[in-house]
Motif scaffolding. Structure first.
Motif, mmCIF file in Angstrom:
data_model
loop_
_atom_site.group_PDB
_atom_site.id
_atom_site.type_symbol
_atom_site.label_atom_id
_atom_site.label_comp_id
_atom_site.label_asym_id
_atom_site.label_seq_id
_atom_site.Cartn_x
_atom_site.Cartn_y
_atom_site.Cartn_z
ATOM 1 N N GLY A 10 88.185 20.380 -16.396
ATOM 2 C CA GLY A 10 88.773 19.618 -15.943
ATOM 3 C C GLY A 10 87.735 18.185 -14.896
ATOM 4 N N ILE A 11 86.442 19.202 -15.087
ATOM 5 C CA ILE A 11 85.280 18.543 -14.259
ATOM 6 C C ILE A 11 85.209 17.297 -15.137
ATOM 7 C CG2 ILE A 11 83.232 19.958 -13.531
ATOM 8 C CD1 ILE A 11 83.582 19.246 -11.363
ATOM 9 N N ASP A 12 84.788 17.902 -16.090
ATOM 10 C CA ASP A 12 84.021 17.012 -17.445
ATOM 11 C C ASP A 12 84.536 15.467 -16.900
ATOM 12 O OD1 ASP A 12 84.347 19.858 -18.327
ATOM 13 O OD2 ASP A 12 82.866 19.216 -19.734
ATOM 14 N N ASP A 13 83.239 14.635 -17.687
ATOM 15 C CA ASP A 13 83.759 13.420 -17.204
ATOM 16 C C ASP A 13 84.256 12.296 -16.191
ATOM 17 O OD1 ASP A 13 82.370 13.423 -20.154
ATOM 18 O OD2 ASP A 13 84.574 13.304 -20.675
ATOM 19 N N ALA A 14 84.551 13.312 -15.164
ATOM 20 C CA ALA A 14 85.083 12.514 -13.792
ATOM 21 C C ALA A 14 84.201 11.509 -13.282
ATOM 22 C CB ALA A 14 85.253 13.274 -13.057
ATOM 23 N N VAL A 15 84.908 10.475 -12.269
ATOM 24 C CA VAL A 15 83.402 9.365 -12.187
ATOM 25 C C VAL A 15 83.841 9.496 -10.928
ATOM 26 C CG1 VAL A 15 82.906 7.150 -12.623
ATOM 27 C CG2 VAL A 15 83.424 8.453 -14.235
ATOM 28 N N VAL A 16 83.111 9.935 -10.065
ATOM 29 C CA VAL A 16 82.693 9.522 -8.178
ATOM 30 C C VAL A 16 82.220 8.931 -8.081
ATOM 31 C CG1 VAL A 16 82.785 11.336 -6.907
ATOM 32 C CG2 VAL A 16 83.816 12.082 -8.405
ATOM 33 N N ASP A 17 82.307 8.460 -6.611
ATOM 34 C CA ASP A 17 81.040 7.678 -6.119
ATOM 35 C C ASP A 17 79.854 9.253 -5.678
ATOM 36 O OD1 ASP A 17 81.476 4.889 -6.498
ATOM 37 O OD2 ASP A 17 82.834 4.815 -4.248
ATOM 38 N N LEU A 18 78.679 8.752 -5.107
ATOM 39 C CA LEU A 18 78.024 9.541 -5.236
ATOM 40 C C LEU A 18 78.150 10.201 -3.718
ATOM 41 C CD1 LEU A 18 75.778 11.011 -5.385
ATOM 42 C CD2 LEU A 18 74.303 9.805 -3.993
ATOM 43 N N LYS A 19 78.218 9.529 -2.595
ATOM 44 C CA LYS A 19 78.546 10.479 -1.187
ATOM 45 C C LYS A 19 79.254 10.775 -0.953
ATOM 46 C CE LYS A 19 76.025 6.247 1.406
ATOM 47 N NZ LYS A 19 75.906 5.455 1.993
ATOM 48 N N PRO A 20 81.029 10.996 -1.842
ATOM 49 C CA PRO A 20 82.248 11.779 -1.159
ATOM 50 C C PRO A 20 81.603 12.726 -2.256
ATOM 51 C CG PRO A 20 83.198 9.989 -2.027
ATOM 52 C CD PRO A 20 81.494 9.279 -2.256
ATOM 53 N N LEU A 21 81.108 12.427 -3.034
ATOM 54 C CA LEU A 21 80.810 13.779 -4.649
ATOM 55 C C LEU A 21 79.699 14.855 -3.889
ATOM 56 C CD1 LEU A 21 80.505 14.892 -6.999
ATOM 57 C CD2 LEU A 21 78.587 14.278 -7.517
ATOM 58 N N ASP A 22 78.551 14.093 -2.734
ATOM 59 C CA ASP A 22 78.062 15.253 -2.329
ATOM 60 C C ASP A 22 78.544 16.061 -1.163
ATOM 61 O OD1 ASP A 22 75.303 14.548 -2.835
ATOM 62 O OD2 ASP A 22 74.968 12.997 -2.127
ATOM 63 N N HIS A 23 79.305 15.623 -0.625
ATOM 64 C CA HIS A 23 80.076 16.223 0.855
ATOM 65 C C HIS A 23 80.512 16.738 0.279
ATOM 66 C CE1 HIS A 23 82.393 16.467 4.061
ATOM 67 N NE2 HIS A 23 83.624 16.457 3.722
ATOM 68 N N LEU A 24 82.072 16.765 -0.557
ATOM 69 C CA LEU A 24 82.662 17.714 -1.316
ATOM 70 C C LEU A 24 81.842 18.711 -1.819
ATOM 71 C CD1 LEU A 24 83.802 17.868 -4.741
ATOM 72 C CD2 LEU A 24 84.082 15.609 -3.987
ATOM 73 N N MET A 25 80.638 18.540 -2.516
ATOM 74 C CA MET A 25 80.141 19.788 -2.836
ATOM 75 C C MET A 25 79.827 20.668 -2.292
ATOM 76 S SD MET A 25 80.844 18.978 -6.304
ATOM 77 C CE MET A 25 79.641 19.535 -7.636
ATOM 78 N N GLY A 26 79.181 19.675 -1.109
ATOM 79 C CA GLY A 26 78.260 21.113 -0.554
ATOM 80 C C GLY A 26 79.393 21.660 0.703
ATOM 81 N N LYS A 27 81.215 20.767 0.366
ATOM 82 C CA LYS A 27 81.724 21.783 1.256
ATOM 83 C C LYS A 27 82.158 23.151 0.867
ATOM 84 C CE LYS A 27 86.275 21.292 2.441
ATOM 85 N NZ LYS A 27 87.464 19.723 1.356
#
Length: 121
Positions: A7-24
């Protein structure tokens, strides 16, 4: 190994929140980026000598610039790989992964995917 149907394939996300949630969720980007691409890795240590597993989530910029932090990222299919010291990580379908590791990988990606849903464009 490709982790299909997460379900993550092809998701489009702004970099800043993506960096935050991935680091979390302990997915680390570190120096693995360029102006158009990002790579997040989650390290899983193994009891096997000189073997480490990685879950890798990659993406590329649809617009903006990763270096400037204003990119909009499209995520790709996650990968499960096996690092052989000192040669590198292998993601091939010929690799053998313990079933418990595959289940753990899918579970970790599912947790990330739940949060990605909140930030999808």
């Amino acid at each position: 190994m490709r982790l299909e149907n997460t379900g993550i394939d092809d998701a489009v996300v702004d970099l800043k929140p993506l960096d935050h949630l991935m680091g979390k969720h302990a997915f680390i980007r570190a120096g693995q980026w360029d102006y158009e691409r990002v790579t997040y890795d989650y390290r899983i240590d193994s009891k096997e000598k000189n073997i480490t597993y990685y879950i890798r989530i990659q993406g590329y910029a649809l617009e903006g610039d990763v270096d400037r932090g204003n990119a909009v990222i499209k995520l790709l299919t996650p990968l499960l790989g096996k690092h052989y010291y000192p040669h590198g990580v292998e993601y091939g379908e010929d690799e053998n992964f313990p079933e418990s590791l595959v289940e753990r990988a899918y579970g970790l990606v599912a947790k990330v995917q739940e949060e990605v849903e909140q930030y999808k464009k």
